[in-house]
Motif scaffolding. Structure first.
Motif, PDB file in Angstrom:
ATOM      1  N   ALA A   1      -0.717  -1.494  12.556  1.00  0.00           N
ATOM      2  CA  ALA A   1      -1.883  -1.715  11.692  1.00  0.00           C
ATOM      3  C   ALA A   1      -2.777  -0.479  11.750  1.00  0.00           C
TER       4      ALA A   1
ATOM      5  N   SER B   1      -6.539   1.783   3.479  1.00  0.00           N
ATOM      6  CA  SER B   1      -6.192   0.742   2.506  1.00  0.00           C
ATOM      7  C   SER B   1      -5.039   1.136   1.576  1.00  0.00           C
TER       8      SER B   1
ATOM      9  N   MET C   1      -1.498   1.520   0.351  1.00  0.00           N
ATOM     10  CA  MET C   1      -0.259   0.862   0.749  1.00  0.00           C
ATOM     11  C   MET C   1       0.897   1.860   0.722  1.00  0.00           C
TER      12      MET C   1
ATOM     13  N   THR D   1       4.828  -5.054   4.209  1.00  0.00           N
ATOM     14  CA  THR D   1       3.458  -4.588   4.385  1.00  0.00           C
ATOM     15  C   THR D   1       2.517  -5.688   3.908  1.00  0.00           C
ATOM     16  N   CYS D   2       1.321  -5.675   4.422  1.00  0.00           N
ATOM     17  CA  CYS D   2       0.292  -6.570   3.880  1.00  0.00           C
ATOM     18  C   CYS D   2      -1.077  -5.940   4.123  1.00  0.00           C
ATOM     19  N   ARG D   3      -1.958  -6.226   3.188  1.00  0.00           N
ATOM     20  CA  ARG D   3      -3.343  -5.753   3.316  1.00  0.00           C
ATOM     21  C   ARG D   3      -4.065  -6.593   4.351  1.00  0.00           C
ATOM     22  N   THR D   4      -5.001  -5.969   5.014  1.00  0.00           N
ATOM     23  CA  THR D   4      -5.889  -6.686   5.933  1.00  0.00           C
ATOM     24  C   THR D   4      -7.318  -6.437   5.472  1.00  0.00           C
TER      25      THR D   4
ATOM     26  N   LYS E   1      -4.314  -2.101   6.512  1.00  0.00           N
ATOM     27  CA  LYS E   1      -2.991  -2.674   6.227  1.00  0.00           C
ATOM     28  C   LYS E   1      -2.196  -2.819   7.513  1.00  0.00           C
TER      29      LYS E   1
ATOM     30  N   VAL F   1       2.031  -2.643   8.549  1.00  0.00           N
ATOM     31  CA  VAL F   1       3.426  -2.417   8.177  1.00  0.00           C
ATOM     32  C   VAL F   1       4.248  -2.943   9.343  1.00  0.00           C
TER      33      VAL F   1
END
Length: 153
Positions: free
Chosen positions: A80, A84, A86, A109-112, A116, A118
């Motif tokens: 992490a 931002s 991606m 992957t995901c946004r936090t 982000k 991975v």
């Protein structure tokens, strides 16, 4: 062999070439401690790719969090950071996420809220152990230092 249902390791670090190398050794030590020796090379290589991507795209000394989680069946490694943007899988690339994809069973992957994550997973089932074989006869007709072998009929 009984393995706890969940093994977990988390570390926060500033990314640099030296720290990536250190973290690779730390990940290898955890995997060996968890009896996942067969996964050391691919997992360390994929984790190195994720950390190198942070260093390359977020910057030297960027703060990130690396997490290992093993459930007894699956190993998940995530990185992490607070950028931002991606990541993208590049066509024809031999490194980066292409390498992570090749070394893992799944990745994503995901946004936090502040950047982000991975991650990648590998199937890593609990190792099975076998019982020790009975003592083999030693020279002089003994199975151990003090017990004579029973006569064979």
């Amino acid at each position: 062999m009984t393995v706890p249902l969940d093994r977990h390791y988390l570390v926060e670090l500033q990314v640099s070439a030296e720290r990536i190398s250190q973290l690779r050794r730390i990940v290898a030590a955890h995997l060996r401690h968890w009896s996942l020796d067969l996964h050391v090379r691919p997992v360390c290589r994929a984790a190195q790719e994720l950390l190198t991507n942070v260093q390359r795209h977020v910057g030297d000394d960027a703060l990130c969090v690396v997490e290992l989680r093993w459930t007894g069946r699956h190993l998940t490694v995530s990185v992490a950071d607070d950028d931002s943007r991606m990541p993208r899988l590049l066509d024809g690339g031999g490194g980066g996420l292409s390498r992570v994809m090749a070394l893992s069973d799944s990745w994503g992957t995901c946004r936090t809220g502040d950047g982000k994550v991975v991650w990648f997973t590998r199937y890593a089932e609990t190792p099975h152990t076998t019982d020790l074989l009975p003592d083999a006869p030693l020279p002089g007709g003994r199975t151990s230092l003090g017990d004579p072998v029973a006569e064979l009929v």
